[in-house]
Write an enzyme that holds these catalytic residues in place. Structure first.
Site, PDB file in Angstrom:
ATOM      1  N   GLY A   1     -25.722  76.318  -1.805  1.00 55.71           N
ATOM      2  CA  GLY A   1     -25.012  75.281  -2.550  1.00 55.71           C
ATOM      3  C   GLY A   1     -24.850  75.531  -4.031  1.00 55.71           C
ATOM      4  O   GLY A   1     -24.564  74.596  -4.786  1.00 55.71           O
ATOM      5  N   SER A   2     -24.978  76.777  -4.478  1.00 59.96           N
ATOM      6  CA  SER A   2     -24.817  77.040  -5.913  1.00 59.96           C
ATOM      7  C   SER A   2     -23.396  76.737  -6.381  1.00 59.96           C
ATOM      8  O   SER A   2     -23.200  76.177  -7.468  1.00 59.96           O
ATOM      9  CB  SER A   2     -25.196  78.487  -6.245  1.00 59.96           C
TER      10      SER A   2
ATOM     11  N   LEU B   1     -19.228  77.828   6.708  1.00 58.13           N
ATOM     12  CA  LEU B   1     -19.128  78.926   7.657  1.00 58.13           C
ATOM     13  C   LEU B   1     -18.552  78.547   9.009  1.00 58.13           C
ATOM     14  O   LEU B   1     -18.512  79.380   9.918  1.00 58.13           O
ATOM     15  CB  LEU B   1     -20.514  79.571   7.845  1.00 58.13           C
TER      16      LEU B   1
ATOM     17  N   ASN C   1     -10.254  76.996  -0.483  1.00 61.59           N
ATOM     18  CA  ASN C   1     -11.411  77.828  -0.168  1.00 61.59           C
ATOM     19  C   ASN C   1     -11.499  78.965  -1.179  1.00 61.59           C
ATOM     20  O   ASN C   1     -10.481  79.405  -1.722  1.00 61.59           O
ATOM     21  CB  ASN C   1     -11.256  78.421   1.241  1.00 61.59           C
TER      22      ASN C   1
ATOM     23  N   HIS D   1     -12.779  82.890  -1.285  1.00 60.30           N
ATOM     24  CA  HIS D   1     -13.178  84.014  -0.432  1.00 60.30           C
ATOM     25  C   HIS D   1     -13.649  85.156  -1.321  1.00 60.30           C
ATOM     26  O   HIS D   1     -13.012  85.449  -2.346  1.00 60.30           O
ATOM     27  CB  HIS D   1     -12.003  84.465   0.436  1.00 60.30           C
TER      28      HIS D   1
ATOM     29  N   ASP E   1      -8.222  82.661   6.474  1.00 53.04           N
ATOM     30  CA  ASP E   1      -8.033  83.411   5.220  1.00 53.04           C
ATOM     31  C   ASP E   1      -6.575  83.807   4.973  1.00 53.04           C
ATOM     32  O   ASP E   1      -6.310  84.762   4.236  1.00 53.04           O
ATOM     33  CB  ASP E   1      -8.916  84.671   5.189  1.00 53.04           C
TER      34      ASP E   1
END
Length: 212
Positions: A33-34, A107, A124, A126, A167
């Site tokens: 969770g950084s 994930l 998102n 990536h 993606d």
């Protein structure tokens, strides 16, 4: 294209016709969770533009849950089946008035009904320069190992809208860093985390939360 000694970046998507009001953000995360904490703290500098109101996690005991608790953000732990159930997910999104969904180390595949609900409002990050090293199984350390094994001279991050093809959503932003011949996957991972911390919250802000 803007370049300096540390990285290059490309801003490719203009999110338009957005009313100038505070956006309510949900973060979906699976791990430490950084990135989630960085985003939460970032938006506290811009309270009239955006606020993280919800964290959704698929792993009980993940670090992101503790981070959310410390920062006063409500979190919900949900199983894969619960996340894939529109009768559970959509009322939760409505309860918190979610405008924007951010995937930050999440994930699981996002269900189609949620992608449809948040069309052009789900993003998102990536850990590669897509389209390289994208798709199923390409996440986290697996990406960095592939970059080093291929002898690539650079890597980076791609911030993109989420589509039903893994993606392959429209790219908003990319930033790159050099990969040295002596770099290990852990070295590359550290550089990528630095890019995420530097850019991800700002790109979310500029894309979804600022009047055009």
């Amino acid at each position: 294209m803007i370049r300096n000694e540390e990285f290059s970046l490309t801003l490719q998507f203009d999110y338009s016709n957005t009313p100038n009001r505070m956006k309510r953000i949900a973060i979906f995360a699976s791990g430490n969770g950084s990135n989630a904490e960085n985003i939460i703290r970032y938006f506290r500098q811009f309270p009239s533009d955006g606020k993280v109101v919800l964290v959704v996690c698929n792993r009980a005991g993940a670090g992101v849950i503790d981070r959310a608790h410390r920062l006063g953000v409500e979190s919900h732990v949900m199983t894969r089946d619960e996340i894939n159930d529109p009768e559970m997910m959509l009322p939760l999104m409505d309860e918190f008035g979610v405008d924007v969904v951010v995937l930050a180390g999440f994930l699981l595949m996002v269900p189609g009904f949620l992608i449809e609900r948040y069309h052009d409002r789900m993003v998102n990050v990536h850990p590669s320069l897509l389209p390289k090293y994208g798709g199923k199984g390409m996440y986290g350390r697996y990406v960095h190992e592939a970059v080093v094994a291929a002898g690539d001279k650079e890597s980076g991050i791609t911030i993109h809208l989420v589509s039903e093809q893994c993606d392959e959503g429209r790219i908003i932003f990319q930033a790159s860093v050099p990969v040295l011949p002596t770099d290990t996957p852990a070295d590359v991972e550290s550089k990528i985390h630095d890019l995420e911390r530097l850019h991800f919250p700002r790109v979310i802000h500029e894309t979804f939360c600022m009047e055009k």
